[in-house]
Design an enzyme around this catalytic site. Sequence first.
Site, PDB file in Angstrom:
ATOM      1  CG  ASP A   1      41.677  39.634  39.372  1.00  0.00           C
ATOM      2  OD1 ASP A   1      41.007  40.437  40.059  1.00  0.00           O
ATOM      3  OD2 ASP A   1      41.163  38.694  38.743  1.00  0.00           O
TER       4      ASP A   1
ATOM      5  CG  HIS B   1      48.298  58.806  32.323  1.00  0.00           C
ATOM      6  ND1 HIS B   1      47.350  59.389  31.505  1.00  0.00           N
ATOM      7  CD2 HIS B   1      48.822  57.789  31.604  1.00  0.00           C
ATOM      8  CE1 HIS B   1      47.306  58.750  30.346  1.00  0.00           C
ATOM      9  NE2 HIS B   1      48.190  57.768  30.375  1.00  0.00           N
TER      10      HIS B   1
ATOM     11  CG  ASP C   1      38.335  37.920  41.605  1.00  0.00           C
ATOM     12  OD1 ASP C   1      39.081  37.410  40.764  1.00  0.00           O
ATOM     13  OD2 ASP C   1      37.250  38.461  41.316  1.00  0.00           O
ATOM     14  CB  ILE C   2      40.037  43.429  41.340  1.00  0.00           C
ATOM     15  CG1 ILE C   2      41.204  43.632  42.314  1.00  0.00           C
ATOM     16  CG2 ILE C   2      39.409  44.769  40.966  1.00  0.00           C
ATOM     17  CD1 ILE C   2      40.844  44.279  43.628  1.00  0.00           C
TER      18      ILE C   2
ATOM     19  CD  GLU D   1      51.364  59.519  30.149  1.00  0.00           C
ATOM     20  OE1 GLU D   1      52.201  58.711  29.721  1.00  0.00           O
ATOM     21  OE2 GLU D   1      50.378  59.903  29.473  1.00  0.00           O
ATOM     22  CD  GLU D   2      48.165  60.768  27.036  1.00  0.00           C
ATOM     23  OE1 GLU D   2      49.171  60.782  26.301  1.00  0.00           O
ATOM     24  OE2 GLU D   2      47.456  59.749  27.194  1.00  0.00           O
TER      25      GLU D   2
ATOM     26  CG  ASP E   1      49.914  54.712  30.536  1.00  0.00           C
ATOM     27  OD1 ASP E   1      48.785  54.744  30.028  1.00  0.00           O
ATOM     28  OD2 ASP E   1      50.811  55.536  30.274  1.00  0.00           O
TER      29      ASP E   1
ATOM     30  CG  ASP F   1      46.497  56.397  26.827  1.00  0.00           C
ATOM     31  OD1 ASP F   1      46.968  56.455  27.970  1.00  0.00           O
ATOM     32  OD2 ASP F   1      47.020  56.938  25.838  1.00  0.00           O
TER      33      ASP F   1
ATOM     34  CG  ASP G   1      38.501  39.741  35.473  1.00  0.00           C
ATOM     35  OD1 ASP G   1      38.649  40.249  36.607  1.00  0.00           O
ATOM     36  OD2 ASP G   1      37.966  38.635  35.291  1.00  0.00           O
TER      37      ASP G   1
END
Length: 316
Positions: free
Chosen positions: A305, A124, A42-43, A170-171, A199, A136, A301
């Site tokens: 995970d 990114h 579990d993160i 990336e943008e 992303d 983002d 969350d």
Amino acid sequence: PTMKLSVSWRASAAAVVAAATLLTSGSIAGAAPDVEAAAAPDIPVANVKAHLTQLQSIAKANGGNRAHGRPGYKASLDYVKAKLDAAGYTTAIQQFTSGGRTGYNLIADWPGGDTNQVVMAGSHLDSVSSGPGINDNGSGSSAVLETALAVSRAGYQPTKHLRFAWWGAEELGLVGSRYYVNNLSSANRAKISGYLNFDMIGSPNPGYFVYDDDPAIEKTFKDYYAGLGVATEIETEGDGRSDHAPFKSAGVPVGGLFTGASRTKTAAQAAKWGGTSGQSFDRCYHSSCDTTSNINDTALDRNSDAVAYAVWELSE
């Protein structure tokens, strides 16, 4: 809770099988890995949010953004690199040039595993110039970072080799990830058995979208969400507009998750996922208000995970 019950049940079942195998053959070869295979951690979302807070502080101290060629980007990369170095990763910074400014990718390899079978997870790290870029893409970057740190905490030794990546520019048109893929030899490209992209995974009015790309990777994410009892939809808004695209073009199997950007959430989607219909998934997309207050904790969350679940499942 459903996932944890499932994990413990699988572990118990595997233990019973192991005991029976030992009785009949005097060996439990092959039994232990089945137990380990269920053990994606579990993160802790608090850890992921702590990284977001750091990225916002970095942006605030550097002109309000973490964009390509600006000091906030390099400071973000240095923050991530320091965490990975301390956790035992082999890190490398790859430089490129775009728009007359120097850009950077960060690549982190976890020692061990079969380097002819590489599982990559990436995101990114740059923002647009108009804001700090917390959803983002601080969200994906922080979830991938915390998953990498969880690998270290667990002392995880998968069959396959794990590699994590944070992309620059990336943008500006997937510049960093394209540079990375283009500079791989064909032999090294062929060694990447899968690339997972994250992303925007904490949108404030979230949807739960899964990339419709490699079937095995797609099924891994769908299975995770089925275990939570959360419906998913196929991702179409950002298809080809993020860092999985150069990998896909090069023939690497890809997949990923997304919680939505500027598109409007429909009434049917609001009925399914909650939130507000008739409003964007992320009203602060590419804006100055993309701050730590622009994050849905539940989505962050669940998706964090899911990152770990996929990394464990696909690398065992």
